[in-house]
Write a protein that holds these residues in place. Structure first.
Motif, PDB file in Angstrom:
ATOM      1  N   THR A  68      -2.701  -0.780   5.358  1.00 13.22           N
ATOM      2  CA  THR A  68      -3.349  -0.993   4.058  1.00 13.22           C
ATOM      3  C   THR A  68      -4.813  -0.527   4.142  1.00 13.22           C
ATOM      4  O   THR A  68      -5.329   0.117   3.229  1.00 13.22           O
ATOM      5  N   SER A 120       9.675   7.382   7.928  1.00 15.39           N
ATOM      6  CA  SER A 120       9.750   5.973   8.315  1.00 15.39           C
ATOM      7  C   SER A 120       8.345   5.387   8.310  1.00 15.39           C
ATOM      8  O   SER A 120       7.392   6.059   8.704  1.00 15.39           O
ATOM      9  N   GLU A 178       6.625  -0.352  10.515  1.00 20.56           N
ATOM     10  CA  GLU A 178       6.715  -1.022  11.808  1.00 20.56           C
ATOM     11  C   GLU A 178       7.260  -0.004  12.796  1.00 20.56           C
ATOM     12  O   GLU A 178       7.755   1.054  12.396  1.00 20.56           O
ATOM     13  N   PRO A 179       7.176  -0.337  14.081  1.00 17.23           N
ATOM     14  CA  PRO A 179       7.746   0.591  15.057  1.00 17.23           C
ATOM     15  C   PRO A 179       9.236   0.767  14.792  1.00 17.23           C
ATOM     16  O   PRO A 179       9.929  -0.194  14.476  1.00 17.23           O
ATOM     17  N   ILE A 205       3.196   3.411  18.971  1.00 19.80           N
ATOM     18  CA  ILE A 205       2.640   2.129  18.529  1.00 19.80           C
ATOM     19  C   ILE A 205       3.578   1.027  19.023  1.00 19.80           C
ATOM     20  O   ILE A 205       4.791   1.092  18.803  1.00 19.80           O
ATOM     21  N   VAL A 246       0.828  -1.212   0.000  1.00 19.66           N
ATOM     22  CA  VAL A 246       0.000   0.000   0.000  1.00 19.66           C
ATOM     23  C   VAL A 246       0.861   1.259   0.000  1.00 19.66           C
ATOM     24  O   VAL A 246       0.480   2.283  -0.585  1.00 19.66           O
ATOM     25  N   THR A 247       2.029   1.206   0.620  1.00 21.44           N
ATOM     26  CA  THR A 247       2.881   2.396   0.654  1.00 21.44           C
ATOM     27  C   THR A 247       3.254   2.824  -0.765  1.00 21.44           C
ATOM     28  O   THR A 247       3.286   4.018  -1.075  1.00 21.44           O
ATOM     29  N   ASP A 291       7.689   9.800  11.432  1.00 21.55           N
ATOM     30  CA  ASP A 291       7.413   8.379  11.689  1.00 21.55           C
ATOM     31  C   ASP A 291       5.911   8.209  11.492  1.00 21.55           C
ATOM     32  O   ASP A 291       5.116   8.617  12.330  1.00 21.55           O
ATOM     33  N   THR A 292       5.541   7.629  10.348  1.00 23.59           N
ATOM     34  CA  THR A 292       4.138   7.642   9.921  1.00 23.59           C
ATOM     35  C   THR A 292       3.474   6.306  10.201  1.00 23.59           C
ATOM     36  O   THR A 292       3.860   5.291   9.644  1.00 23.59           O
ATOM     37  N   ASN A 337       4.901  -8.898  11.763  1.00 22.02           N
ATOM     38  CA  ASN A 337       5.390  -7.866  10.866  1.00 22.02           C
ATOM     39  C   ASN A 337       6.870  -8.138  10.589  1.00 22.02           C
ATOM     40  O   ASN A 337       7.736  -7.795  11.376  1.00 22.02           O
TER      41      ASN A 337
HETATM   42  C1  6R9 Z   1       1.614   1.235   5.783  1.00 20.91           C
HETATM   43  C2  6R9 Z   1       1.768  -0.191   6.172  1.00 20.91           C
HETATM   44  C3  6R9 Z   1       0.271  -2.119   8.814  1.00 20.91           C
HETATM   45  C4  6R9 Z   1       0.882  -2.444  10.156  1.00 20.91           C
HETATM   46  C5  6R9 Z   1       0.277  -1.648  11.275  1.00 20.91           C
HETATM   47  C6  6R9 Z   1       1.415  -1.600  12.276  1.00 20.91           C
HETATM   48  C7  6R9 Z   1       2.642  -1.506  11.400  1.00 20.91           C
HETATM   49  C8  6R9 Z   1       3.037   0.606  10.051  1.00 20.91           C
HETATM   50  C9  6R9 Z   1       4.042   1.873  11.512  1.00 20.91           C
HETATM   51  C10 6R9 Z   1       3.699   0.650  12.133  1.00 20.91           C
HETATM   52  C11 6R9 Z   1       4.606   1.400  14.125  1.00 20.91           C
HETATM   53  C12 6R9 Z   1       4.714   2.865  12.307  1.00 20.91           C
HETATM   54  N1  6R9 Z   1       3.092  -0.115  11.192  1.00 20.91           N
HETATM   55  N2  6R9 Z   1       3.611   1.802  10.235  1.00 20.91           N
HETATM   56  N3  6R9 Z   1       3.986   0.415  13.435  1.00 20.91           N
HETATM   57  N4  6R9 Z   1       4.961   2.575  13.600  1.00 20.91           N
HETATM   58  N5  6R9 Z   1       5.106   4.052  11.807  1.00 20.91           N
HETATM   59  O1  6R9 Z   1       2.809  -0.582   6.666  1.00 20.91           O
HETATM   60  O2  6R9 Z   1       0.673  -0.991   5.964  1.00 20.91           O
HETATM   61  O3  6R9 Z   1       1.500  -3.323   5.422  1.00 20.91           O
HETATM   62  O4  6R9 Z   1      -0.894  -2.856   6.080  1.00 20.91           O
HETATM   63  O5  6R9 Z   1       0.967  -2.761   7.764  1.00 20.91           O
HETATM   64  O6  6R9 Z   1       2.269  -2.084  10.149  1.00 20.91           O
HETATM   65  O7  6R9 Z   1       1.460  -2.793  13.001  1.00 20.91           O
HETATM   66  O8  6R9 Z   1      -0.885  -2.266  11.768  1.00 20.91           O
HETATM   67  P1  6R9 Z   1       0.543  -2.545   6.238  1.00 20.91           P
END
Ligand code: 6R9
Length: 655
Positions: free
Chosen positions: A422, A391, A394-395, A518, A316-317, A417-418, A527
């Motif tokens: 999806t 970024s 993931e965390p 998060i 999705v990114t 840190d976004t 993840n």
């Molecule tokens: C955009 C994307 C989603 C899952 C999400 C969470 C983890 C994504 C993060 C993050 C901590 C961040 N996640 N960005 N955790 N900080 N900045 O990654 O979508 O592949 O659907 O994953 O990823 O656990 O629930 P997707």
């Protein structure tokens, strides 16, 4: 190899907004507060104004029409608006930007790159659209795209949008079986692929994979093949054709199909905690608006900036922040075919220097891998064009954040840190670089219109400084609309755990300043390097092997990948647990699902810890995989406590 992530340290550092950013950015702190307040208190007015950033052939008069009520889950935004996503990403820019670069393509091989102007993008997308139209692809038809990171991937997605077809991009690292499953689920009759992909100098047999997938899925009338590496591939004359040959006989004009705001734009399959991957459905108006708006504000995108998101369009990114968001904003977006460590550990930084990248958006797993190679490969490059870092996925642990900030960005580029998914279509929790003080490891504050809530296990909303499960209380335009073909599953997955809220599946802490941290998934999703994998998917692959009787899969902390895949496997009676079998099982899963699902550790287990009702106690398996056998918690409900002793003794991740 030491796969253990450094002990989680919580950073209490705060980085102020650099002085130059408070003046140059679209949004400073006061403006953030004002806009955020209005996005909640006058939501319809706020989004009606934002809708003007898109070009509509019929402007919407209805703004939000959404319900999270049990049994009545329905999400509609701008429902009487009419527009076309490709028109918004290409045609409307032509008067001003025909000669501006839309896409910079950087090949796997550093000698390969090219610039595609908005005019060229228009012409290529129209050709691809006409090729599809000539095969009777029309509004609402599903098109599966299985391509490497080459410009044709962008052309194909935008061509679908142009004619109203719904694209389903499948990451080129997925196996033929995974591809077949996704073709079958959305019943696409046409696949767009390439002869081969190229990553880090290695070839990926895409066309062969498609042949195997189509043989399994059936129902596919056409396979469009882009010639990329030039390696000879099998062509079925009744079904397969070369893209370039078909494109030679069509024009560079193709009218845009008028689409209702709520007409589907794409399906993207993602892993959940149970069952097969779900087809996340996004529609046209709300998604595009949200992708465009978040891209502008979060990355503070200004005219002329060179922007690079390192994701693959299979995720999705890549959809929101390589393609739709940047192009809707008339940006120059860089598309990279390769990997961070080829031909050397300096590749990212060399690409930044080569194309004078200003905004760079990548994933913690890449940052950690590059950090392990030391500062030297970074320091030998200039990176002076860099202004902002991002970024996602993931965390990000504070150590990696600090390295990214100090070594890569030389303490001059803020890090956004976004946090998003999806399902959310675009970024929901994030700093804005001109507004938000940064704390390493925190995604900080909600974006406009987003109402995060932290709830406890019973669904009670927790106030103030707290931690629990992350929900979103109110819809936003980029929200997914349904699971393709299974609205009941949509409701079940996201709205049944906590009533009247969207449940994200993530754990979260809110600190005294109202910042969100998060903490990772609280469901059975792991993840791995920022890629989502359902434990159930890996388990069902393992038990499909003739020598396996039962399997349970959990995540464990991994230095580079964030989480690794830990599989407990019980073998059929009489089968010997050997090293060969271990390797065979890893290869089996890899072939079945794709390389991203390969187990990192396999433990042969004579038995799995189960409750008396036969439920596997994953909590215990997680603790053992995390190498914390002393904190297994209550084991009194186990049917046979002795199995735990054996599991602990033979754990694969001992310190
Ligand atoms: C955009 C994307 C989603 C899952 C999400 C969470 C983890 C994504 C993060 C993050 C901590 C961040 N996640 N960005 N955790 N900080 N900045 O990654 O979508 O592949 O659907 O994953 O990823 O656990 O629930 P997707």
């Amino acid at each position: 190899m030491n796969n253990r992530r450094q002990e989680k340290s919580v950073s209490d550092k705060i980085y102020d907004v650099p002085a130059e950013w408070t003046t140059r950015a679209f949004v400073d702190d006061a403006k953030y507060n004002e806009m955020y307040a209005r996005s909640i208190s006058h939501s319809n007015g706020f989004w009606a104004e934002q809708a003007k950033r898109l070009n509509w052939s019929h402007a919407p008069t209805k703004i939000e029409n959404t319900s999270f009520a049990p049994g009545k889950i329905s999400i509609k935004w701008f429902e009487d608006g009419v527009l076309n996503a490709a028109y918004n990403c290409i045609d409307r820019h032509l008067p001003k930007r025909a000669n501006q670069t839309a896409i910079i393509w950087e090949g796997d091989d550093p000698s390969q790159s090219k610039h595609i102007s908005y005019q060229e993008l228009h012409d290529e997308v129209c050709k691809m659209a006409n090729v599809l139209r000539n095969r009777n692809v029309g509004k609402g038809d599903r098109v599966t795209i299985y391509l490497p990171m080459i410009p044709e991937a962008a052309y194909a997605m935008l061509a679908c949008a142009r004619i109203g077809a719904v694209h389903s991009v499948v990451f080129a690292g997925f196996s033929p079986d995974s591809l077949a499953q996704r073709i079958t689920d959305c019943q696409s009759k046409i696949i767009i692929t390439a002869d081969e992909g190229l990553r880090g100098g290695k070839k990926v047999p895409l066309k062969n994979n498609v042949d195997a997938a189509v043989a399994k899925a059936g129902g596919v009338d056409w396979v469009v093949v882009v010639k990329h590496t030039g390696t000879p591939v099998n062509m079925d004359p009744a079904r397969d054709f070369w893209y370039r040959e078909a494109a030679e006989v069509v024009t560079t004009e193709c009218p845009c199909e008028p689409m209702n705001a709520e007409d589907p734009l794409f399906i993207l399959y993602t892993s959940g905690s149970t069952g097969q991957p779900k087809g996340v459905l996004h529609t046209t108006g709300g998604y595009l608006l949200f992708a465009s708006m978040t891209h502008q504000y979060v990355f503070d995108y200004h005219e002329g900036d060179i922007y690079w998101c390192t994701a693959d369009v299979g995720w999705v990114t890549g959809h929101s922040y390589i393609l739709y968001g940047p192009l809707a904003n008339g940006a120059t977006t860089l598309m990279f075919e390769g990997v961070p460590n080829y031909p050397s550990m300096s590749r990212f930084w060399e690409v930044i220097d080569k194309h004078k990248v200003n905004i760079f958006y990548t994933a913690p797993t890449a940052i950690r891998a590059l950090m392990q190679a030391g500062d030297e490969p970074v320091k030998k490059t200039s990176r002076k064009s860099l202004r902002l870092l991002g970024s996602v996925g993931e965390p990000i642990n504070p150590e990696a954040w600090e390295w990214y900030y100090h070594v890569v960005g030389e303490a001059r580029a803020p890090i956004v840190d976004t946090w998003w998914q999806t399902e959310t279509g675009g970024i929901l929790i994030t700093p804005l670089p001109g507004a938000t003080k940064l704390k390493p490891g925190s995604a900080t504050r909600p974006f406009f219109g987003v109402v995060p809530e932290i709830v406890d296990a019973d669904g009670k909303v927790l106030d103030g400084e707290t931690s629990g499960n992350l929900c979103i209380a109110k819809s936003w335009p980029g929200q997914m609309r349904t699971v393709y073909g299974d609205h009941a599953r949509f409701e079940q997955t996201y709205f049944s755990t906590y009533k009247n809220k969207y449940f994200t599946g993530d754990g979260c802490r809110r600190d005294a300043d109202g910042y969100y941290w998060i903490t990772g998934r609280v469901d059975d999703v792991i993840n791995v390097s920022g890629h989502r994998m359902g434990t159930a998917e890996v388990e069902s692959s393992l038990v499909a092997h003739e020598k396996v009787s039962e399997a349970a899969v959990v995540g464990y902390p991994h230095d580079i990948k964030g989480q690794g895949i830990y599989a407990y496997v019980t073998l059929m009676n009489g089968v010997e647990p050997t090293e060969e079998l271990r390797k065979e099982l890893v290869a089996w899963v890899r072939k079945d699902i794709g390389p991203i699902a390969s187990p990192d550790l396999i433990q042969f287990a004579p038995g799995l810890p189960k409750t008396r009702s036969g439920k596997i106690m994953r909590r215990i398996l997680r603790k053992i995989a995390e190498d914390e056998p002393s904190s297994l918690g209550d084991t009194s409900t186990l049917a046979d406590p002795a199995v735990v002793t054996d599991l602990v003794e033979h754990r694969q991740n001992k310190r």
